[in-house]
Design a protein around this motif. Structure first.
Motif, PDB file in Angstrom:
ATOM      1  N   ARG A   1      -3.865  -6.465   0.781  1.00 55.18           N
ATOM      2  CA  ARG A   1      -4.122  -5.879  -0.531  1.00 55.18           C
ATOM      3  C   ARG A   1      -4.616  -6.921  -1.540  1.00 55.18           C
ATOM      4  NH1 ARG A   1       1.505  -3.229  -1.696  1.00 55.18           N
ATOM      5  NH2 ARG A   1       1.238  -2.627   0.479  1.00 55.18           N
ATOM      6  N   SER A   2      -5.448  -7.822  -1.093  1.00 54.72           N
ATOM      7  CA  SER A   2      -5.891  -8.916  -1.962  1.00 54.72           C
ATOM      8  C   SER A   2      -7.128  -8.569  -2.787  1.00 54.72           C
ATOM      9  CB  SER A   2      -6.167 -10.166  -1.125  1.00 54.72           C
ATOM     10  OG  SER A   2      -7.166  -9.896  -0.156  1.00 54.72           O
ATOM     11  N   GLU A   3      -7.849  -7.501  -2.431  1.00 52.95           N
ATOM     12  CA  GLU A   3      -9.092  -7.172  -3.124  1.00 52.95           C
ATOM     13  C   GLU A   3      -8.990  -5.833  -3.844  1.00 52.95           C
ATOM     14  OE1 GLU A   3     -11.625  -9.114  -3.453  1.00 52.95           O
ATOM     15  OE2 GLU A   3     -10.997 -10.701  -2.071  1.00 52.95           O
ATOM     16  N   HIS A   4      -9.805  -5.690  -4.892  1.00 58.44           N
ATOM     17  CA  HIS A   4      -9.883  -4.445  -5.651  1.00 58.44           C
ATOM     18  C   HIS A   4     -11.334  -3.991  -5.732  1.00 58.44           C
ATOM     19  CE1 HIS A   4      -5.935  -5.962  -6.791  1.00 58.44           C
ATOM     20  NE2 HIS A   4      -5.629  -4.750  -7.212  1.00 58.44           N
TER      21      HIS A   4
ATOM     22  N   TYR B   1     -14.723  -1.918   1.891  1.00 53.69           N
ATOM     23  CA  TYR B   1     -14.003  -3.001   2.575  1.00 53.69           C
ATOM     24  C   TYR B   1     -14.960  -4.112   2.985  1.00 53.69           C
ATOM     25  CZ  TYR B   1      -9.998   0.206   3.124  1.00 53.69           C
ATOM     26  OH  TYR B   1      -8.952   1.052   2.917  1.00 53.69           O
TER      27      TYR B   1
ATOM     28  N   LYS C   1     -16.095  -6.209  -0.075  1.00 56.92           N
ATOM     29  CA  LYS C   1     -15.055  -6.950  -0.781  1.00 56.92           C
ATOM     30  C   LYS C   1     -14.339  -7.960   0.121  1.00 56.92           C
ATOM     31  CE  LYS C   1     -15.459  -5.349  -4.915  1.00 56.92           C
ATOM     32  NZ  LYS C   1     -15.746  -6.226  -6.066  1.00 56.92           N
ATOM     33  N   TYR C   2     -14.103  -7.610   1.381  1.00 55.70           N
ATOM     34  CA  TYR C   2     -13.360  -8.506   2.268  1.00 55.70           C
ATOM     35  C   TYR C   2     -14.274  -9.364   3.145  1.00 55.70           C
ATOM     36  CZ  TYR C   2      -8.853  -6.389   1.109  1.00 55.70           C
ATOM     37  OH  TYR C   2      -7.722  -5.974   0.439  1.00 55.70           O
TER      38      TYR C   2
ATOM     39  N   GLU D   1      -9.097  -6.653 -15.898  1.00 53.93           N
ATOM     40  CA  GLU D   1      -8.011  -6.172 -15.054  1.00 53.93           C
ATOM     41  C   GLU D   1      -8.591  -5.536 -13.788  1.00 53.93           C
ATOM     42  OE1 GLU D   1      -5.297  -3.594 -16.978  1.00 53.93           O
ATOM     43  OE2 GLU D   1      -4.743  -5.030 -18.546  1.00 53.93           O
ATOM     44  N   ASN D   2      -7.909  -5.750 -12.665  1.00 55.26           N
ATOM     45  CA  ASN D   2      -8.360  -5.185 -11.399  1.00 55.26           C
ATOM     46  C   ASN D   2      -8.094  -3.680 -11.359  1.00 55.26           C
ATOM     47  OD1 ASN D   2      -9.244  -7.628 -10.229  1.00 55.26           O
ATOM     48  ND2 ASN D   2      -7.119  -8.186  -9.759  1.00 55.26           N
TER      49      ASN D   2
ATOM     50  N   LYS E   1     -13.420  -4.380 -11.627  1.00 53.61           N
ATOM     51  CA  LYS E   1     -12.647  -4.907 -12.749  1.00 53.61           C
ATOM     52  C   LYS E   1     -13.019  -4.159 -14.011  1.00 53.61           C
ATOM     53  CE  LYS E   1     -11.333  -9.606 -11.508  1.00 53.61           C
ATOM     54  NZ  LYS E   1     -11.285 -11.017 -11.965  1.00 53.61           N
TER      55      LYS E   1
ATOM     56  N   GLN F   1      -7.065  -0.741  -5.943  1.00 54.86           N
ATOM     57  CA  GLN F   1      -6.752  -1.693  -4.872  1.00 54.86           C
ATOM     58  C   GLN F   1      -7.298  -1.200  -3.530  1.00 54.86           C
ATOM     59  OE1 GLN F   1      -2.563  -2.315  -3.435  1.00 54.86           O
ATOM     60  NE2 GLN F   1      -2.807  -4.264  -4.522  1.00 54.86           N
TER      61      GLN F   1
ATOM     62  N   ARG G   1      -6.954  -1.441   0.493  1.00 60.61           N
ATOM     63  CA  ARG G   1      -5.956  -1.840   1.492  1.00 60.61           C
ATOM     64  C   ARG G   1      -6.377  -1.390   2.886  1.00 60.61           C
ATOM     65  NH1 ARG G   1      -0.068  -0.137  -0.410  1.00 60.61           N
ATOM     66  NH2 ARG G   1      -1.095   1.849  -0.742  1.00 60.61           N
TER      67      ARG G   1
END
Length: 431
Positions: A305-308, A364, A367-368, A315-316, A311, A319, A321
């Motif tokens: 759950r490190s990426e959103h 995903y 972002k990842y 603020e993110n 912004k 989320q 996941r």
């Protein structure tokens, strides 16, 4: 004894007479029907769906599997909707047990041919039977006792004399001694919890073999008190080396005592209810199987759950996941599981895939993986989906694989080259 109603996911339950009950349509009592309606209303308020009320005499189950017992004694056994044949109860039960065992990391002890006789028992009897076998093995190894300090008044000396209390004795009671001593007792948190779970089994089981073994073990544990604070006793459960032989019985003990885990059932009724959301069960079964086949220098992460998604005002927002991520030698693969039937026969040009799932994997990937890498969507293997689909391309450097997962073998069929799994299917597809 109330009959056991066996159905599968998304089955319909009715109070009307059903001439030929099937896994997709069965009859239940009016009291059981009403209780399920009340239960459904509670879960709807909490944002979860257990059943859907289609009309005043028809309920449709959701995608939860396991066993649910109503206050009137009706046991509803809900199996995965995976096999096509109608006479697949044995296979479905075996699949469900295998998935639960891998998901919860429950230990098992095979005892030969006698163990196979309980194979056809409903899930709840199977859980109780496994607990009893683990407890029987534990008792044969020996219960752990502990010294406990006792302070009491006696007419004889034993242990230490409590001088302060003795000096405060009135003149007429000076022949009574205030003493302190240690007693070697089985009164430990672990034993108290086991006794509590065993009492639950004795009251719940309807299987003759389980009933007999449970009462035999109960006789052995007569000196052990029942736990009065389950939560606190679980906190005090010791993991020291001398308690190693207690390890196999603990997860079964937790499952028996908590009963409604991982989905809590509301109300005052505490029957044997074990319900599992099938999507989560499949996700964790895949994770456990991949982790087993992972190369020694690779790493599997769940629910990262490190990426959103974006912004807003520094603020993110939203989320992201993914179910699974595999790291190996500076490379990352993002994997997501879906409990849904696909068809690669060509009848549906989209194979049954959902556009929203592709949007999700696209996010995903950006972002990842920074828009460069390989994504994997995992679906259960079916007769209509038994081989990987042709690779989907979001961009030349961002690709998506849609792969079947063999629930019987517990292996991923195919996949991108370099995925660090020791799977014969993967090696064949890559080679």
């Amino acid at each position: 004894m109330k009959p056991i109603v066996t159905v599968r996911e998304y089955a319909r339950l009715t109070t009307d007479n059903v001439a030929v009950p099937t896994l997709d349509l069965a009859q239940v009592s009016v009291s059981a029907f009403d209780w399920l309606c009340r239960l459904s209303a509670f879960f709807s308020k909490a944002g979860a769906g257990l059943v859907q009320l289609e009309n005043r005499c028809l309920l449709k189950l959701d995608n939860y599997v396991g066993v649910l017992e109503t206050p009137c004694g009706t046991r509803l056994e809900i199996l995965p909707k995976h096999f096509e044949r109608e006479d697949c109860i044995k296979q479905s039960r075996a699949l469900l047990r295998r998935m639960i065992q891998a998901t919860l990391d429950l230990p098992t002890r095979e005892v030969g041919a006698a163990d196979l006789q309980s194979f056809d028992a409903p899930l709840s009897e199977w859980v109780m039977g496994r607990f009893l076998l683990a407890l029987d093995h534990l008792i044969n190894r020996g219960l752990r006792f502990d010294y406990q300090r006792v302070e009491e008044e006696q007419r004889f000396l034993r242990g230490q004399l409590d001088v302060v209390k003795q000096m405060r004795q009135p003149p007429g009671r000076q022949h009574h001694f205030q003493i302190r001593h240690d007693i070697y007792l089985p009164d430990r948190p672990e034993n108290r919890l086991i006794k509590f779970a065993l009492d639950q089994v004795c009251k719940t089981t309807k299987d003759a073999g389980n009933w007999r073994l449970a009462h035999e073990l109960r006789t052995v544990l007569l000196e052990v008190p029942t736990s009065r604070n389950v939560h606190q006793d679980f906190k005090l459960w010791s993991n020291e080396r001398l308690m190693a032989h207690y390890v196999p019985v603990k997860p079964w003990c937790e499952l028996i005592i908590n009963q409604q885990m991982p989905l809590a059932v509301a109300g005052d009724w505490h029957g044997m209810s074990l319900l599992f959301p099938m999507e989560k069960l499949f996700e964790r079964y895949v994770a456990a199987s991949l982790n087993r086949d992972l190369l020694h220098d690779a790493r599997l992460l769940t629910q990262t759950r490190s990426e959103h998604l974006c912004k807003h005002r520094d603020e993110n927002f939203f989320q992201l996941r993914p179910d699974l991520m595999i790291h190996h030698q500076q490379k990352i693969w993002v994997l997501d599981t879906k409990w849904k039937r696909l068809s690669s026969s060509g009848e549906d040009k989209n194979y049954g895939l959902k556009q929203s799932d592709f949007y999700q994997l696209f996010a995903y990937g950006h972002k990842y993986l920074a828009g460069d890498g390989e994504l994997v969507l995992i679906y259960p293997k079916q007769a209509t989906f038994d081989a990987p689909l042709q690779v989907f391309e979001f961009a030349p450097q961002l690709k998506l694989w849609v792969l079947p997962f063999d629930l019987e073998q517990g292996i991923l069929m195919g996949g991108p080259e370099g995925l660090p799994l020791q799977s014969k299917w993967l090696q064949t597809a890559s080679g």
